[in-house]
Design an enzyme around this catalytic site. Structure first.
Site, PDB file in Angstrom:
ATOM      1  N   LYS A 132     -40.179  10.493  39.177  1.00 28.19           N
ATOM      2  CA  LYS A 132     -39.136  11.497  39.442  1.00 28.19           C
ATOM      3  C   LYS A 132     -39.576  12.886  38.964  1.00 28.19           C
ATOM      4  O   LYS A 132     -39.330  13.888  39.637  1.00 28.19           O
ATOM      5  CB  LYS A 132     -37.835  11.080  38.772  1.00 28.19           C
ATOM      6  CG  LYS A 132     -37.174   9.878  39.439  1.00 28.19           C
ATOM      7  CD  LYS A 132     -36.100   9.281  38.569  1.00 28.19           C
ATOM      8  CE  LYS A 132     -35.308   8.198  39.306  1.00 28.19           C
ATOM      9  NZ  LYS A 132     -34.442   7.419  38.418  1.00 28.19           N
ATOM     10  N   LYS A 188     -38.619   6.859  45.315  1.00 25.78           N
ATOM     11  CA  LYS A 188     -39.290   7.827  44.433  1.00 25.78           C
ATOM     12  C   LYS A 188     -40.776   7.542  44.266  1.00 25.78           C
ATOM     13  O   LYS A 188     -41.587   8.452  44.222  1.00 25.78           O
ATOM     14  CB  LYS A 188     -38.559   7.930  43.097  1.00 25.78           C
ATOM     15  CG  LYS A 188     -38.637   6.804  42.102  1.00 25.78           C
ATOM     16  CD  LYS A 188     -37.715   5.634  42.298  1.00 25.78           C
ATOM     17  CE  LYS A 188     -36.268   5.850  42.459  1.00 25.78           C
ATOM     18  NZ  LYS A 188     -35.479   5.138  41.426  1.00 25.78           N
ATOM     19  N   THR A 247     -28.689  -2.260  47.222  1.00 28.83           N
ATOM     20  CA  THR A 247     -27.759  -1.394  46.475  1.00 28.83           C
ATOM     21  C   THR A 247     -27.599  -0.043  47.183  1.00 28.83           C
ATOM     22  O   THR A 247     -26.473   0.394  47.472  1.00 28.83           O
ATOM     23  CB  THR A 247     -28.300  -1.166  45.043  1.00 28.83           C
ATOM     24  OG1 THR A 247     -28.474  -2.426  44.422  1.00 28.83           O
ATOM     25  CG2 THR A 247     -27.354  -0.314  44.225  1.00 28.83           C
ATOM     26  N   VAL A 248     -28.701   0.620  47.473  1.00 23.80           N
ATOM     27  CA  VAL A 248     -28.641   1.986  48.016  1.00 23.80           C
ATOM     28  C   VAL A 248     -28.239   1.981  49.493  1.00 23.80           C
ATOM     29  O   VAL A 248     -27.336   2.726  49.909  1.00 23.80           O
ATOM     30  CB  VAL A 248     -30.009   2.701  47.827  1.00 23.80           C
ATOM     31  CG1 VAL A 248     -30.005   4.074  48.491  1.00 23.80           C
ATOM     32  CG2 VAL A 248     -30.328   2.824  46.344  1.00 23.80           C
ATOM     33  N   GLY A 281     -30.125   9.971  41.151  1.00 21.99           N
ATOM     34  CA  GLY A 281     -29.011   9.269  41.803  1.00 21.99           C
ATOM     35  C   GLY A 281     -28.156  10.218  42.627  1.00 21.99           C
ATOM     36  O   GLY A 281     -28.624  10.819  43.594  1.00 21.99           O
ATOM     37  N   GLU A 326     -34.790  -1.019  38.698  1.00 23.72           N
ATOM     38  CA  GLU A 326     -35.748  -1.174  39.790  1.00 23.72           C
ATOM     39  C   GLU A 326     -36.040  -2.664  40.008  1.00 23.72           C
ATOM     40  O   GLU A 326     -35.779  -3.494  39.125  1.00 23.72           O
ATOM     41  CB  GLU A 326     -37.051  -0.445  39.444  1.00 23.72           C
ATOM     42  CG  GLU A 326     -36.905   1.057  39.357  1.00 23.72           C
ATOM     43  CD  GLU A 326     -36.367   1.670  40.633  1.00 23.72           C
ATOM     44  OE1 GLU A 326     -36.985   1.503  41.693  1.00 23.72           O
ATOM     45  OE2 GLU A 326     -35.316   2.333  40.581  1.00 23.72           O
ATOM     46  N   GLU A 341     -33.455  13.427  48.504  1.00 27.67           N
ATOM     47  CA  GLU A 341     -32.572  13.770  47.387  1.00 27.67           C
ATOM     48  C   GLU A 341     -32.259  12.560  46.505  1.00 27.67           C
ATOM     49  O   GLU A 341     -32.200  12.659  45.270  1.00 27.67           O
ATOM     50  CB  GLU A 341     -31.257  14.346  47.955  1.00 27.67           C
ATOM     51  CG  GLU A 341     -30.286  14.864  46.919  1.00 27.67           C
ATOM     52  CD  GLU A 341     -30.842  16.039  46.135  1.00 27.67           C
ATOM     53  OE1 GLU A 341     -31.044  17.103  46.720  1.00 27.67           O
ATOM     54  OE2 GLU A 341     -31.081  15.885  44.921  1.00 27.67           O
ATOM     55  N   ILE A 368     -26.838  13.103  41.753  1.00 27.51           N
ATOM     56  CA  ILE A 368     -26.836  14.537  41.372  1.00 27.51           C
ATOM     57  C   ILE A 368     -27.674  15.332  42.363  1.00 27.51           C
ATOM     58  O   ILE A 368     -28.839  14.997  42.591  1.00 27.51           O
ATOM     59  CB  ILE A 368     -27.458  14.767  39.969  1.00 27.51           C
ATOM     60  CG1 ILE A 368     -26.966  13.738  38.970  1.00 27.51           C
ATOM     61  CG2 ILE A 368     -27.169  16.180  39.483  1.00 27.51           C
ATOM     62  CD1 ILE A 368     -27.702  13.815  37.627  1.00 27.51           C
ATOM     63  N   GLY A 396     -27.053   3.497  40.946  1.00 26.86           N
ATOM     64  CA  GLY A 396     -25.935   2.725  41.500  1.00 26.86           C
ATOM     65  C   GLY A 396     -25.710   3.064  42.958  1.00 26.86           C
ATOM     66  O   GLY A 396     -26.067   4.149  43.433  1.00 26.86           O
TER      67      GLY A 396
HETATM   68  P1  NAP Z   1     -32.534  -3.432  46.535  1.00 26.16           P
HETATM   69  O1  NAP Z   1     -31.114  -3.571  46.156  1.00 26.16           O
HETATM   70  O2  NAP Z   1     -33.513  -4.425  46.024  1.00 26.16           O
HETATM   71  O3  NAP Z   1     -32.607  -3.402  48.140  1.00 26.16           O
HETATM   72  C1  NAP Z   1     -33.817  -3.396  48.832  1.00 26.16           C
HETATM   73  C2  NAP Z   1     -33.520  -3.677  50.305  1.00 26.16           C
HETATM   74  O4  NAP Z   1     -34.716  -3.568  51.051  1.00 26.16           O
HETATM   75  C3  NAP Z   1     -32.961  -5.071  50.557  1.00 26.16           C
HETATM   76  O5  NAP Z   1     -31.999  -5.007  51.571  1.00 26.16           O
HETATM   77  C4  NAP Z   1     -34.180  -5.885  51.015  1.00 26.16           C
HETATM   78  O6  NAP Z   1     -33.827  -6.889  51.940  1.00 26.16           O
HETATM   79  C5  NAP Z   1     -34.971  -4.796  51.745  1.00 26.16           C
HETATM   80  N1  NAP Z   1     -36.409  -5.026  51.689  1.00 26.16           N
HETATM   81  C6  NAP Z   1     -37.235  -4.806  50.637  1.00 26.16           C
HETATM   82  N2  NAP Z   1     -38.498  -5.112  50.979  1.00 26.16           N
HETATM   83  C7  NAP Z   1     -38.469  -5.512  52.259  1.00 26.16           C
HETATM   84  C8  NAP Z   1     -39.452  -5.945  53.169  1.00 26.16           C
HETATM   85  N3  NAP Z   1     -40.746  -6.035  52.832  1.00 26.16           N
HETATM   86  N4  NAP Z   1     -39.070  -6.287  54.419  1.00 26.16           N
HETATM   87  C9  NAP Z   1     -37.765  -6.200  54.781  1.00 26.16           C
HETATM   88  N5  NAP Z   1     -36.779  -5.779  53.957  1.00 26.16           N
HETATM   89  C10 NAP Z   1     -37.135  -5.443  52.714  1.00 26.16           C
HETATM   90  O7  NAP Z   1     -33.106  -2.009  46.123  1.00 26.16           O
HETATM   91  P2  NAP Z   1     -32.266  -0.659  45.861  1.00 26.16           P
HETATM   92  O8  NAP Z   1     -31.811  -0.655  44.453  1.00 26.16           O
HETATM   93  O9  NAP Z   1     -31.286  -0.448  46.943  1.00 26.16           O
HETATM   94  O10 NAP Z   1     -33.451   0.422  45.923  1.00 26.16           O
HETATM   95  C11 NAP Z   1     -33.999   0.823  47.152  1.00 26.16           C
HETATM   96  C12 NAP Z   1     -34.817   2.093  46.948  1.00 26.16           C
HETATM   97  O11 NAP Z   1     -33.976   3.119  46.424  1.00 26.16           O
HETATM   98  C13 NAP Z   1     -35.957   1.974  45.925  1.00 26.16           C
HETATM   99  O12 NAP Z   1     -37.000   2.826  46.322  1.00 26.16           O
HETATM  100  C14 NAP Z   1     -35.346   2.493  44.631  1.00 26.16           C
HETATM  101  O13 NAP Z   1     -36.300   3.003  43.730  1.00 26.16           O
HETATM  102  C15 NAP Z   1     -34.480   3.602  45.197  1.00 26.16           C
HETATM  103  N6  NAP Z   1     -33.338   4.000  44.362  1.00 26.16           N
HETATM  104  C16 NAP Z   1     -32.516   3.055  43.826  1.00 26.16           C
HETATM  105  C17 NAP Z   1     -31.404   3.459  43.117  1.00 26.16           C
HETATM  106  C18 NAP Z   1     -30.448   2.482  42.507  1.00 26.16           C
HETATM  107  O14 NAP Z   1     -29.540   2.905  41.772  1.00 26.16           O
HETATM  108  N7  NAP Z   1     -30.575   1.195  42.769  1.00 26.16           N
HETATM  109  C19 NAP Z   1     -31.147   4.826  42.938  1.00 26.16           C
HETATM  110  C20 NAP Z   1     -32.004   5.763  43.508  1.00 26.16           C
HETATM  111  C21 NAP Z   1     -33.096   5.333  44.226  1.00 26.16           C
HETATM  112  P3  NAP Z   1     -32.888  -8.133  51.515  1.00 26.16           P
HETATM  113  O15 NAP Z   1     -31.519  -7.521  51.286  1.00 26.16           O
HETATM  114  O16 NAP Z   1     -32.902  -9.034  52.677  1.00 26.16           O
HETATM  115  O17 NAP Z   1     -33.490  -8.687  50.256  1.00 26.16           O
HETATM  116  N1  HSE Z   2     -33.727   2.454  38.368  1.00 28.04           N
HETATM  117  C1  HSE Z   2     -33.296   3.784  38.515  1.00 28.04           C
HETATM  118  C2  HSE Z   2     -32.513   4.212  37.298  1.00 28.04           C
HETATM  119  C3  HSE Z   2     -32.472   3.948  39.763  1.00 28.04           C
HETATM  120  O1  HSE Z   2     -32.098   3.337  36.525  1.00 28.04           O
HETATM  121  O2  HSE Z   2     -32.306   5.407  37.115  1.00 28.04           O
HETATM  122  C4  HSE Z   2     -32.137   5.382  40.086  1.00 28.04           C
HETATM  123  O3  HSE Z   2     -33.265   6.083  40.476  1.00 28.04           O
END
Ligand code: NAP
Ligand code: HSE
Length: 431
Positions: free
Chosen positions: A206, A106, A16-17, A135, A191, A130, A137, A304
């Site tokens: 956070k 985080k 996603t990110v 997200g 998450e 950041e 902000i 998102g």
């Molecule tokens: P996600 O959609 O599950 O994506 C994780 C990515 O990392 C995927 O591409 C996955 O590969 C790769 N990955 C994970 N573990 C791995 C490993 N051991 N070896 C190789 N590749 C690996 O997660 P996300 O929502 O983007 O979140 C990523 C980070 O951003 C997290 O720390 C989360 O807390 C933070 N975050 C998320 C959001 C949000 O809105 N989603 C907002 C702020 C912060 P594959 O694609 O091949 O599975």
């Molecule tokens: N899982 C987190 C949320 C992603 O819903 O706020 C953003 O940090």
């Protein structure tokens, strides 16, 4: 921008990110290059499954994450994979190899931020995070820079998009938690383990990060009291509404006497006129109070790919600008550990809901139990819930009191013959 230098970037994680940030770099390529004075080129992307369909060329993908951080030409690593390891080991390795880092992780920053920021500072490198809080902000950078002259007195915020969406829809549509959580997972808000959202760990991480930046001392997640939203029932939402409140999951931290802090994450009754009460859906917001600036409120989409990608790219642009002038802009390590006070020392108002036999003297007995513990009542709502059994339900609001006293009163209520069940008790934020 022909003739501009290149800054080469490697991604760890492209979910996603990661993909949100990549799409922004692609869609706004020219404008970003103009602002940076260099082209940002993504040259390697580390993932778990190379076969997945992505918005980037398959030729950029690798499952060998070490090869991304060791890549000679890469200047900046964007970590968007999540979890403590291997993300932590890879970031450390990248910093030791002289690469700047931007991360959205985080949990990692909350647990190892002091150490990693210290390493980056010693290496003369940037470590930006950041996207880890709120997200899209801007929160970390304003607190670290524009607001840095203030003593921060208090921060209170909605810091999780998933649970804010859940509580909003439970309130507005009466939908169950599980249904809305599934939707949040589908939209990429939740998450990898959604209990991190629902049980408040995500907000705890956070708030630990925000507190460390705001107070300049490392705050560990465990120093912040935590409750999630699983205990919130439709009855609580309905009583809150009747009494003039909405229920939100808040992260709150206050500076208390003697240089300590008191940090807490829990569902909260907010008066409808409170600035955070109208923040619905996936939106997040933070109300901050500084000694000179006064009250400042930040608001925006808290989760998102697009919103979070925007924060990642903002950090990346900052790193690239710093690289262009040959300096690190991030060297703000924390000095020592914060001292945190326990939740029992909190002074707050409370909501308490009980089921009782509907007969004389019950109300008086309950009021006496509260009174014996210095808890004074401010409002009450009651209704009959079972006419056959003659059971009633009462929701009380208290004036502000010491949490230790409230807990003792609740414990006494649980054992009182006049009370069949203490259903819930929730802290109340005043205006
Ligand atoms: P996600 O959609 O599950 O994506 C994780 C990515 O990392 C995927 O591409 C996955 O590969 C790769 N990955 C994970 N573990 C791995 C490993 N051991 N070896 C190789 N590749 C690996 O997660 P996300 O929502 O983007 O979140 C990523 C980070 O951003 C997290 O720390 C989360 O807390 C933070 N975050 C998320 C959001 C949000 O809105 N989603 C907002 C702020 C912060 P594959 O694609 O091949 O599975
Ligand atoms: N899982 C987190 C949320 C992603 O819903 O706020 C953003 O940090």
């Amino acid at each position: 921008m022909s003739g501009a230098p290149y800054i080469r970037v490697g991604f760890l994680g492209f979910g996603t990110v990661g993909s949100g940030a990549y799409r922004m770099l692609e869609d706004n390529r020219e404008a970003i290059a103009r602002k940076v004075g260099a082209e940002i080129e993504v040259v390697r992307i580390g993932v778990r499954d190379e076969a997945k369909k992505r918005c980037a060329s398959p030729s950029l993908l690798t499952t060998d994450l070490g090869s991304v951080v060791d890549h000679r030409e890469i200047d900046v690593i964007v970590e968007a994979m999540g979890g403590l390891d291997p993300a932590g080991e890879l970031i450390e390795r990248a910093l030791r190899r002289g690469k700047h880092v931007v991360t959205a992780n985080k949990e990692l920053i909350a647990r190892r931020g002091a150490e990693l920021v210290g390493l980056a500072a010693r290496q003369g490198l940037d470590l930006h995070y950041e996207a880890a809080v709120g997200g899209g902000i801007p929160l970390i950078q304003p607190i670290k820079h524009q607001l840095a002259g203030n003593d921060i007195l208090r921060m209170a915020g909605i810091l999780n998009g998933t649970t804010n969406l859940i509580l909003s829809r439970m309130t507005d549509e009466g939908e169950p938690l599980e249904t809305v959580l599934a939707e949040a997972q589908g939209k990429g808000y939740a998450e990898a383990d959604p209990s991190s959202d629902v049980d408040g760990h995500d907000v705890q991480f956070k708030l630990a990060i925000l507190s460390s930046v705001a107070f300049g001392k490392a705050v560990r997640p465990e120093q912040i009291y935590r409750e999630g939203i699983r205990g919130i029932e439709q009855a609580d939402i309905a009583y809150a509404k009747t009494l003039g409140y909405v229920i939100k999951l808040l992260g709150i931290v206050e500076a208390v006497e003697g240089g300590s802090i008191l940090g807490r994450v829990h569902p909260t009754l907010l008066p409808k006129a409170h600035p955070l009460a109208a923040v619905g859906g996936v939106y997040n917001a933070l109300c901050l109070r500084g000694d000179f600036v006064g009250d400042v409120t930040f608001m925006g989409r808290g989760a998102g790919g697009e919103a979070t990608g925007s924060a990642v790219v903002g950090d990346l642009i900052d790193v690239c600008r710093n690289m262009r002038i040959g300096g690190s802009g991030d060297a703000a390590p924390f000095s020592g550990e914060a001292n945190a006070r326990p939740i029992e020392e909190l002074t707050s108002a409370y909501y308490v809901r009980v089921v009782v036999p509907d007969r004389p003297l019950v109300l008086g007995a309950i009021a006496t139990i509260f009174g014996r513990r210095n808890v004074s009542l401010s409002a009450m709502e009651m209704r009959v819930i079972d006419t056959k059994l003659n059971h009633g339900e009462i929701a009380f609001l208290t004036h502000r009191c010491l949490e230790a006293d409230l807990r003792q009163a609740v414990e006494e209520l649980r054992h009182a013959p006049e009370v069949l069940r203490v259903c819930n008790w929730i802290r109340v934020e005043t205006l």
